[in-house]
Design a protein around this motif. Structure first.
Motif, mmCIF file in Angstrom:
data_model
loop_
_atom_site.group_PDB
_atom_site.id
_atom_site.type_symbol
_atom_site.label_atom_id
_atom_site.label_comp_id
_atom_site.label_asym_id
_atom_site.label_seq_id
_atom_site.Cartn_x
_atom_site.Cartn_y
_atom_site.Cartn_z
ATOM 1 N N VAL A 146 -14.400 -26.646 10.354
ATOM 2 C CA VAL A 146 -14.775 -28.058 10.454
ATOM 3 C C VAL A 146 -13.684 -28.991 9.945
ATOM 4 O O VAL A 146 -13.371 -30.009 10.561
ATOM 5 N N GLU A 147 -13.076 -28.639 8.817
ATOM 6 C CA GLU A 147 -12.089 -29.517 8.211
ATOM 7 C C GLU A 147 -10.674 -29.246 8.695
ATOM 8 O O GLU A 147 -9.801 -30.113 8.576
ATOM 9 N N THR A 152 -5.608 -31.860 7.135
ATOM 10 C CA THR A 152 -6.243 -30.657 7.654
ATOM 11 C C THR A 152 -6.578 -29.712 6.504
ATOM 12 O O THR A 152 -6.455 -30.076 5.329
ATOM 13 N N HIS A 181 -13.281 -29.063 16.411
ATOM 14 C CA HIS A 181 -14.030 -28.717 15.200
ATOM 15 C C HIS A 181 -15.330 -28.010 15.563
ATOM 16 O O HIS A 181 -15.763 -27.089 14.859
ATOM 17 N N SER A 211 -9.863 -28.287 11.878
ATOM 18 C CA SER A 211 -9.750 -28.466 13.325
ATOM 19 C C SER A 211 -10.110 -29.910 13.657
ATOM 20 O O SER A 211 -11.108 -30.427 13.160
#
Length: 335
Positions: free
Chosen positions: A249-250, A234, A272, A252
């Motif tokens: 984006v990264e 994460t 995300h 979630s």
């Protein structure tokens, strides 16, 4: 997702889509609240047959309560209807059904979105997460407290009881007047609802029906929130390096669930997308996910892989990944 070099542009493009449609919102309310009430009614009458049948009916009823919570959640983002007032009204009503005060949860959740993955701004609307260095610096009692908090039996077993009966029955420190009033209103409405049900149906019957439904939905809700941000690779950064869109984006997950569970959980597995475009309604998330090839390529976390996240306890700030307590112990042994 290192290939996403234009994340901000992507966010702007997606923000133009996923807006609420009052027809879809009203229909979702109908196909969520009506089945929930019907299952509640059946569960109550099933008590004359078998308490085990009542508990069995509590499982799908809890699923529909999660779905009602997603409606509440979208109202808190002011995305479910175009009118702020209508969002507040529906959000307060669904908040009473799910035992959450609308204004308090809305404000706390906004902080979560604004700080998710930011190591410098932890503590509001998130899972208590320490770095390996922070954990190592704790006293023995501090480590015990952290271990208890992160223990699945405590988090998912006692967590729902604490959330429903303690955490959201009180106002936050420094809460403004509007938030305080809404919390009081929600509490009074819950007490009145329970009083009417108990006087009409009997307190034991209400406890045996509503109790398991709330508890099971609470367990599932905590699990969903946990797995949406607690996965191995994460995103966590200190404030000076933290970027909102990258965190969305990264940091979630795309929690790929079977179709029926995806429907029951209001597409929240596309987390995300939700963090990237929080103003998008829940019924738009899959469409937004499938509208972009880069987003479609996001690694999915299935149910089997998600269970592995239970072993992740600490964030290794140097390796940029979650690790377990054993990792820290082995690291110390080889130092």
């Amino acid at each position: 997702m290192k290939s996403l070099e234009n994340l901000n542009r992507l966010k702007m493009d997606l923000a133009a889509h996923g807006k609420s449609d009052w027809r879809k919102s009203v229909w979702q309310m109908i196909n969520s609240i009506v089945p929930f009430i019907a299952l509640w009614y059946l569960a109550y009458h099933s008590l004359t047959i078998s308490v085990w049948l009542t508990l069995a009916l509590a499982i799908p009823a809890a699923g529909f309560l999660i779905r009602i919570f997603i409606i509440f959640h979208d109202c808190c983002h002011l995305s479910y209807f175009s009118s702020k007032k209508v969002n507040a009204i529906i959000g307060t009503i669904t908040g009473i059904l799910t035992f959450f005060p609308y204004e308090q949860w809305k404000n706390e959740h906004a902080i979560h979105h604004a700080t998710s993955g930011n190591l410098s701004r932890r503590g509001t609307g998130d899972i208590w997460t320490l770095t390996t260095d922070e954990y190592a610096a704790l006293s023995r009692w501090g480590r015990l407290g952290y271990r208890l908090y992160r223990n699945p039996l405590v988090m998912f077993g006692l967590g729902p009881i604490y959330i429903f009966l303690v955490a959201y029955r009180m106002n936050r420190k420094n809460a403004k007047r509007k938030e305080r009033f809404n919390t009081y209103l929600t509490n009074v409405a819950i007490v009145l609802l329970m009083a009417v049900l108990c006087l009409t149906l009997g307190w034991k019957e209400v406890l045996l029906v509503y109790g398991p439904i709330l508890y099971l939905s609470g367990m599932a809700g905590i699990w969903l929130f946990y797995v949406q941000h607690q996965f191995e690779d994460t995103y966590f950064e200190w404030a000076q390096e933290w970027e909102y869109v990258k965190a969305a984006v990264e940091g979630s997950s795309y929690y790929k669930l079977p179709r029926i569970l995806q429907w029951m959980t209001g597409n929240i597995g596309f987390h995300h997308i939700h963090h990237l475009v929080p103003q998008a309604t829940n019924y738009s998330l899959q469409k937004l996910h499938e509208s972009n090839e880069l987003l479609k390529a996001v690694p999915a976390i299935g149910i089997r892989l998600s269970l592995k996240s239970l072993q992740y306890r600490l964030w290794d700030d140097k390796a940029k990944r979650f690790v377990g307590y054993r990792y820290l112990k082995n690291k110390k042994a080889t130092a």
